[in-house]
Design a protein around this motif. Structure first.
Motif: not given
Lengths: 339, 472
Positions: A49-60, A154-160
Motif C-alpha cells: 500500500g505504501g505511504v497512503p496506508r498511513h495518511c488517514g485523511h482525504p483526498p486520495f 497515529v494511523y497504524l498504532k493509535g499512539k502519539i
C-alpha cells in the motif's frame, strides 16, 4: 533453523517491481492487464500500500476511482485491485542488492533469495529529510520526528509521539500533518517557515487557523532544548530576534529526498537529486532497470503539483498519489514495449 | 516480584561508572576471581563519555612517550586482538594514514616518526603523494604525502563494552543501574557506600575496595565520598557527522590529520557499521551531560569532509552526534591509588579510553597485586559472545527466522530487537537499544520504523517514543 535458508534460492520473472505503493501497484496492474503474467511486486513492509496506508485523511484516489478516499481506503482499493488480477505481492521482502542485468538479492524471513528479472521497476518512493541531516542545533532529545513517523504512529498504532509540537515547514505534507494532529488530539504550538511566505498557496495556508496554531513566517529553529524529551525550541527570525516556544516535540515536515540508497549502492548512476538517472522512457543506466514515481523528480511541470505551491516556493517535488499512479502506468507501458 | 527490600550488596570490589572503563575493569576483576558490582547511575551502560567517539583501536603511536596512557593503550590494543573473536567483537583492519595537506604539516613527519619509534610502533611508513593517491584515489589532489600506520583499526565502540560487562555478568558480576553513589564511609577495611536510585530509593553497597570510573563525574564522586579530588573535569565536546553507506567505499583507511599542540584534529574514518564519519570538533564546555550539536560545527565538519574527499558531496548525511571527553587540567590519565583507603580513581581517561580500557583494567589488577591483594582467578571463565552488528560480518537478517526487518535502513530485525531487550544486559533505554541493534541509526532516522519500534518496546523503557494514545 531452516537448512535451506542459507542457500540461495533462485527465482525468475519477467518484471520485478520494487515497492508496493501507488506507483508500483499501478505499474503491476498495467502490466497484468496487458497480459504479462510473470510479475512480482516486492514490498519490504508487512503490508502493501505504501505511504497512503498511513495518511488517514482525504483526498486520495479521485483520478483512479472518481471518489474521494482517505489514504488507507485508497491503499486498500489498490491492493484489492492488484490481488483480484492475481498479481503476486511479496511482503516482508527486502531487496538488499540491485545486481547487473536485473539480478536482485532478496532477504526474507524464510531466508536469502535471488530473483532474476528481465526488467526491474524501482518504485521505492521518497521520504522526508530528518533533523540530523538538516544540521539543526541543539539537544538530541526524544519527541523529534518526521510526518511519516507521526502518521504511521497515529494511523497504524493509535499512539502519539508528542502532545504540543512545533511544526517545521509549510509544504502540502505539513498541512497533512496538521490534519493528523487534529485527528489524534495533538495540539501544535506553532508552525514555522523559513521563507517569508508559506510553500503552499492560498487557501491552504490559512488552514493553520483551523487548528489554532500560529504560523511564524521568516523563522527557523535556532536551538532545540530538552534533556530527555524536547521541552522548548528557540526560533530566530530574519532580524536575528530569538524567541522561545515551549513545546514537547518537533515535527520536521517535507524536504523530501528520494529513498534511493539501494540505487546508490548499486552500479546504477544517480543524478544531483540522488535519484537514479533515467532517460525519457524511465530507463536507468542499466537498461534492465526502470524507475518511476516519487523516487525520481518528475520533469513534467504538472508533476510538480504547482497548483498547490506559491510561485517560486515549490520545494523538491513530492507527487501526490494520483500522479504516481499515472507515472507507474506510463513507465509500465514503456517496459511492455521493451519486452 | 515481591516488594521486599533488595538484599544488601556486599562484594570485594565496587566499580562506580558503567562506561567503557568501568565495563573493562568489572570484567578483568571478575575474571581474577573478585566479587564485583558495577554501579551505574543511568538506566544503561555508556550513558556518558563512552557513548560518542571515533571508534578507533589505537596502536598508541602518537601517545605521550613513557606515559601510563601509552602503556594502557598498547596493553589494551593487544588484549582486544586476543579476545575479540571469543567475544564476537568485530575488527576492521583499515590502517590509518596521517595525511599532510601543507608544507608545514609535512615538516612534522620526522617528529611523528620519532615519537612512534619511542612508543615501539615501528611499522610506520612514509608514502609519497603518488603512493597515497594510489591507496586513496578519492582524496583531494591537494594531499601532499602521508605516514601510513598499518595497525590502526576500526572497532564497534558499543558492542565492545557490552561484551566486557556481559562476560563479567555471566561469570558472577552484579550490576545495579539507575543507581547513584551519593556518599560513603570507610571503616579501615570496608566501604559502605550510600546510594540513591532514580525513583529516590536509598540503599547501601558494601565493598572492600572501590574503583571510581565515573568518567565525566569522576571528580565529583571523589569529592562526594573522599572529600577531595586531585583533578577537575573540563568537559570537552566532540561533534561528528555520519555519511550514508555509499560513502564507505570512498575511503579505505582512517584519514588522520597532523596533530597540533592543542588537538588531535578532525578525522575522516570508516565506521564498523558501513558508514563514513567525520569528527570530532573539540570545544570545552561547562555541561557534563550536554551532548547537543551545533549547526556551524556540523557545517564545518561537512565542508572539511568534502574538501578532503570531494566525492562525498554525492552522498547524503545520515546522522550527527556528539561525545564528551572527560578531560582535566592536564593532558594525561589521572589514576590514583589511595592504598590506605582501598580506593582507586581512574580519572581523565580521554579519547583513547576505548582502546586503553582493557589496559587500564590490567593496570588496576597490577595495583591490587602490588599491594598483595589477589583473588582466586577463574580457571574456566565463560565467554559471552555478543550479537554482531558490524556491516562486514554476517548479520542477523542473513539468517532465516528473523520474523521481520524492523529498521530497513540498518536491516535490524525483530529477532535482534527482542534479543537485545532480553539479553544478559538488556537495553535499559532507547539509546541502549540503538547501540545494541542499530535501529533508527540509519538514513531515515526512524521515518519508517518508529511506530513499529514503539510498539515492540512498549512498557520497556521509562522514556518511550510515544507519549500516549490518540484521542480516538
Amino acid at each position: 533453523m531452516n537448512k535451506h535458508s542459507e542457500n540461495n534460492n533462485t527465482d525468475s520473472c519477467d518484471v520485478a517491481i520494487i515497492g508496493a505503493g501507488p506507483t508500483g501497484l499501478s505499474a503491476a496492474i498495467t502490466l497484468k492487464e496487458a497480459g504479462l503474467h510473470n510479475i512480482i511486486v516486492i514490498e519490504r513492509e508487512a503490508e502493501a500500500g505504501g505511504v497512503p496506508r498511513h495518511c488517514g485523511h482525504p483526498p486520495f484516489g479521485f483520478k483512479e476511482y472518481k471518489k474521494i478516499l482517505t489514504g488507507p481506503q485508497y491503499a486498500k482499493k489498490n491492493i484489492e485491485r492488484a490481488l483480484k488480477l492475481g498479481i503476486k505481492i511479496q511482503c516482508k521482502t527486502t531487496v538488499t542488492k540491485l545486481g547487473e542485468n536485473g539480478e536482485l538479492s532478496l532477504a526474507t524471513p524464510e531466508g536469502l533469495k535471488t530473483l532474476n528479472a528481465k526488467k526491474v521497476l524501482i518504485a521505492t518512493g521518497t521520504r522526508e529529510t530528518p533533523r540530523s541531516a538538516q544540521f539543526v542545533t541543539g539537544d538530541r532529545a526524544l519527541g523529534i520526528c518526521n510526518t511519516g513517523a507521526l502518521q504511521a504512529m497515529v494511523y497504524l498504532k493509535g499512539k502519539i509521539p508528542f502532545k504540543r509540537p512545533v511544526i517545521v515547514g509549510t509544504e502540502i505534507v505539513s498541512f497533512s500533518a496538521l490534519l493528523t494532529c487534529r485527528k489524534a488530539g495533538i495540539k501544535p504550538v506553532a508552525m514555522i517557515e523559513e521563507n517569508d511566505k508559506p510553500s503552499v498557496r492560498w487557501p491552504i495556508h490559512y488552514s493553520h487557523y483551523l487548528f489554532a496554531s500560529k504560523l511564524l513566517l521568516g523563522n527557523k529553529i535556532n536551538k532545540v532544548i530538552g534533556d530527555k524529551r524536547v521541552n522548548a525550541v528557540e526560533v530566530i527570525n530574519k532580524n536575528g530576534d530569538i524567541s522561545t516556544l515551549e513545546c514537547d516535540g518537533i515535527l520536521f515536515t517535507g524536504k523530501f529526498t528520494p529513498e534511493s540508497s539501494l540505487v546508490q549502492m548499486s552500479h546504477l548512476t544517480i543524478d544531483e537529486n540522488f535519484s537514479p538517472t533515467v532517460n525519457a522512457l524511465g530507463q536507468c543506466s542499466d537498461p534492465s532497470y526502470y524507475a518511476a514515481g516519487n523516487l525520481i523528480q518528475l520533469s513534467n511541470e504538472e508533476g510538480r503539483n504547482n497548483i498547490f505551491y506559491a510561485k517560486g516556493n515549490a520545494p523538491q517535488a513530492v507527487n501526490v498519489s494520483g500522479l504516481c499512479w499515472e507515472h507507474g502506468r506510463d513507465i509500465a507501458n514503456n517496459i511492455l514495449k521493451s519486452l | 516480584m515481591t516488594s521486599k527490600a533488595p538484599p544488601i550488596i556486599d562484594v570485594d570490589i565496587a566499580v562506580i561508572g558503567g562506561g567503557i572503563v568501568g565495563c573493562a575493569v568489572a570484567r578483568r576483576m571478575t575474571l581474577e576471581g573478585a566479587s564485583v558490582v558495577l554501579v551505574e547511575k543511568s538506566a544503561d551502560i555508556l550513558a556518558g563519555a563512552s557513548k560518542g567517539n571515533s571508534a578507533i583501536l589505537h596502536t598508541g603511536f602518537d601517545a605521550p612517550n613513557d606515559s601510563l596512557e601509552h602503556e594502557c593503550i598498547q596493553n589494551g590494543y593487544n588484549e582486544y586482538l586476543e579476545i575479540h573473536e571469543s567475544l564476537n567483537l568485530p575488527l576492521l583492519k583499515t590502517g590509518a594514514l596521517l595525511v599532510a595537506w601543507t608544507e608545514s604539516e609535512e615538516e612534522q613527519f620526522s617528529k611523528i616518526l620519532k615519537k612512534a619509534q619511542h612508543n615501539k610502533v615501528n611499522d610506520l611508513q612514509l608514502l609519497s603523494k603518488k603512493e597515497l593517491l594510489q591507496r586513496e584515489p578519492n582524496l583531494a589532489n591537494s594531499a601532499r604525502a602521508a605516514i601510513e600506520v598499518p595497525r590502526e583499526y576500526v572497532i564497534d565502540p558499543w558492542s565492545a563494552p557490552l561484551a566486557y560487562l556481559s562476560q563479567a555478568v555471566v561469570n558472577g558480576c552484579q550490576t545495579t543501574f539507575s543507581t547513584e553513589v551519593t556518599g560513603g564511609d570507610f571503616d579501615g577495611e570496608r566501604w559502605t557506600l550510600q546510594t540513591n536510585t532514580l525513583d529516590n530509593k536509598k540503599g547501601i553497597i558494601k565493598a572492600k575496595h572501590v574503583i571510581n570510573s565515573a568518567g565525566l563525574y569522576g571528580d565529583i564522586l571523589d569529592q562526594d565520598v573522599l572529600g577531595e579530588s586531585e583533578f577537575t573535569i573540563k568537559p570537552r565536546k566532540g561533534e561528528f557527522v555520519v555519511f550514508d553507506k555509499p560513502a564507505h567505499a570512498l575511503v579505505k583507511n582512517i584519514i588522520l590529520p597532523i596533530p597540533t599542540e592543542i588537538t588531535k584534529g578532525v578525522v575522516i574514518f570508516p565506521t564498523i557499521f558501513g558508514n563514513l564519519a567525520v569528527g570530532p570538533t573539540a570545544d570545552e564546555q561547562e555541561g557534563r551531560s550536554d551532548a547537543s550539536v551545533d549547526q556551524k560545527n556540523l557545517e564545518m565538519l561537512y565542508d572539511l569532509a568534502i574538501e578532503k574527499v570531494p566525492a562525498l558531496k554525492n552522498v547524503r548525511v545520515n546522522a550527527t552526534y556528539a561525545g564528551i571527553r572527560p578531560a582535566t587540567e592536564k593532558s594525561e590519565y589521572r589514576v590514583r591509588h589511595l592504598n590506605e583507603k582501598n580506593w582507586i580513581t581512574l580519572g581523565g581517561i580521554r579519547s583513547t579510553g576505548l582502546t586503553a580500557s582493557l589496559g587500564i583494567a590490567q593496570h588496576v589488577q597490577k595495583l591490587f597485586a602490588e599491594q598483595g591483594i589477589t583473588f582466586n582467578r577463574l580457571s574456566t571463565p565463560l565467554a559471552h559472545p555478543v550479537p554482531n552488528i558490524a556491516e562486514h560480518l554476517p548479520r542477523d537478517w542473513q539468517k532465516s527466522g528473523y520474523e521481520e526487518i524492523v529498521c530497513h535502513c540498518e536491516l535490524a530485525t525483530k529477532r535482534e530487537i527482542i534479543a537485545a531487550l532480553n539479553s544478559t544486559l538488556p537495553a535499559g533505554n532507547l539509546s541502549g537499544l540503538k547501540r545494541r541493534t542499530r535501529v533508527t541509526m540509519g538514513r531515515c532516522q526512524g521515518f519508517y520504523c518508529s511506530a513499529r519500534l514503539d510498539e515492540l518496546t512498549e512498557d520497556k523503557f521509562v522514556d518511550s517514543i510515544s507519549v500516549g494514545n490518540t484521542d480516538e
